[in-house]
Write a protein that holds these residues in place. Structure first.
Motif, PDB file in Angstrom:
ATOM      1  N   PHE A 149      34.637  39.860  40.996  1.00  0.00           N
ATOM      2  CA  PHE A 149      35.286  38.771  40.264  1.00  0.00           C
ATOM      3  C   PHE A 149      35.496  37.566  41.165  1.00  0.00           C
ATOM      4  CE2 PHE A 149      39.283  36.598  39.190  1.00  0.00           C
ATOM      5  CZ  PHE A 149      38.957  36.125  37.924  1.00  0.00           C
ATOM      6  N   VAL A 150      35.948  37.792  42.405  1.00  0.00           N
ATOM      7  CA  VAL A 150      36.173  36.691  43.348  1.00  0.00           C
ATOM      8  C   VAL A 150      34.863  35.994  43.672  1.00  0.00           C
ATOM      9  CG1 VAL A 150      36.920  36.103  45.679  1.00  0.00           C
ATOM     10  CG2 VAL A 150      38.232  37.747  44.328  1.00  0.00           C
ATOM     11  N   LEU A 159      33.765  33.893  40.819  1.00  0.00           N
ATOM     12  CA  LEU A 159      34.585  32.681  40.732  1.00  0.00           C
ATOM     13  C   LEU A 159      34.087  31.626  41.708  1.00  0.00           C
ATOM     14  CD1 LEU A 159      37.077  31.157  39.682  1.00  0.00           C
ATOM     15  CD2 LEU A 159      38.430  32.327  41.443  1.00  0.00           C
ATOM     16  N   VAL A 160      33.803  32.034  42.947  1.00  0.00           N
ATOM     17  CA  VAL A 160      33.322  31.089  43.957  1.00  0.00           C
ATOM     18  C   VAL A 160      31.963  30.516  43.553  1.00  0.00           C
ATOM     19  CG1 VAL A 160      32.596  30.833  46.357  1.00  0.00           C
ATOM     20  CG2 VAL A 160      34.614  32.184  45.815  1.00  0.00           C
ATOM     21  N   THR A 212      30.821  30.199  40.556  1.00  0.00           N
ATOM     22  CA  THR A 212      31.046  29.302  39.421  1.00  0.00           C
ATOM     23  C   THR A 212      31.523  27.933  39.903  1.00  0.00           C
ATOM     24  OG1 THR A 212      31.619  31.175  37.997  1.00  0.00           O
ATOM     25  CG2 THR A 212      32.311  28.987  37.271  1.00  0.00           C
ATOM     26  N   LEU A 213      32.410  27.922  40.900  1.00  0.00           N
ATOM     27  CA  LEU A 213      32.878  26.656  41.463  1.00  0.00           C
ATOM     28  C   LEU A 213      31.737  25.895  42.132  1.00  0.00           C
ATOM     29  CD1 LEU A 213      36.316  27.782  42.956  1.00  0.00           C
ATOM     30  CD2 LEU A 213      35.937  26.360  40.940  1.00  0.00           C
TER      31      LEU A 213
END
Length: 265
Positions: free
Chosen positions: A85-86, A89-90, A92-93
């Protein structure tokens, strides 16, 4: 020096600083002024300091798990589910920042040079060019950044120097802008403009392990210098209310420079 599939210290610093600092040619100065007011220069210092603290934490984490990437470290500490998940997220950023910069540069080309050209065509050309450059490899990109960085820095310093006649120290007051709390909050929030520094701990295998610390802090220091002198000169040239309006602030500053009848632009 680059060898054995790794990027040398000078090339790595040039690559990271170039990727981050090109934002000064887009809307970064006006966005910074809109949130920091007359204390934009202080917001820049706070955001870069906060980024340094975060990098120190990540760098210690990399030392604790030598030979592992950030992805592997997160999965080892938190488990595969939360670690995935982390990482997602990175990524996606990163995708968001790439899309934002692509759109920004396309609009820059339209405003400055090709006002009648469809933005979709310009973006397609940028994407094709990016694919070709990516095919050449990260080492080629690092070498190109190393060669281009002095010209990038020189152009920024030259333009700022030429705007000296526009400067008014009155625009720096009040020194704390919108207040201490707001300035601190915006400084932490705007550390996201240095998001690309994450490449150091996302892909640590690209760098020599003994150089990662120096690469990170030197990159942050150079970016701080570029951001600081840019927003300071921009704040000195335009009041905060006016400075937050232009989409391409440095273009507006450059057009304000008068060098005589034959050299104006």
């Amino acid at each position: 020096m680059i060898r054995e599939g790794k990027i040398g210290e000078s090339e790595a610093i040039a690559l990271i600083v170039t990727v981050i600092s090109v934002k000064v040619f887009l809307s970064y100065p006006s966005l910074a002024v809109s949130s920091g007011g007359s204390a934009t220069w202080l917001v820049v210092l706070i955001s870069c300091l906060f980024t340094s603290l975060m990098f120190w934490f990540i760098q210690k984490l990399l030392q604790r798990f030598p030979g592992l990437t950030f992805t592997e470290i997160v999965e080892q500490i938190t488990g595969p589910f939360f670690g995935s998940f982390v990482v997602l997220l990175v990524l996606t950023l990163w995708l968001y920042m790439i899309a934002l910069n692509l759109r920004g540069f396309a609009e820059l080309v339209i405003v400055v040079a090709l006002p009648e050209t469809p933005i979709s065509l310009i973006m397609i050309i940028f994407v094709i060019t990016t694919i070709i450059i990516s095919y050449l490899g990260i080492q080629t990109i690092a070498r190109a950044s190393f060669l281009a960085f002095p010209y990038l820095l020189g152009s920024v310093v030259l333009m700022i120097t030429l705007t000296y006649s526009l400067w008014r120290t009155d625009w720096l007051f009040p020194l704390l802008g919108n207040g201490v709390i707001q300035t601190l909050k915006q400084g932490i929030f705007q550390s996201s403009f240095l998001f690309e520094i994450t490449v150091i701990y996302l892909l640590p295998f690209l760098f020599y392990s003994q150089q990662i610390k120096r690469i990170g802090y030197k990159s942050i220091g150079l970016v701080t210098f570029i951001f600081f002198i840019t927003v300071l000169s921009y704040t000195l040239s335009f009041p905060a209310v006016v400075g937050q309006e232009p989409f391409i602030p440095l273009y507006v500053m450059a057009r304000s420079v008068y060098l005589g009848r034959f050299c104006k632009e």
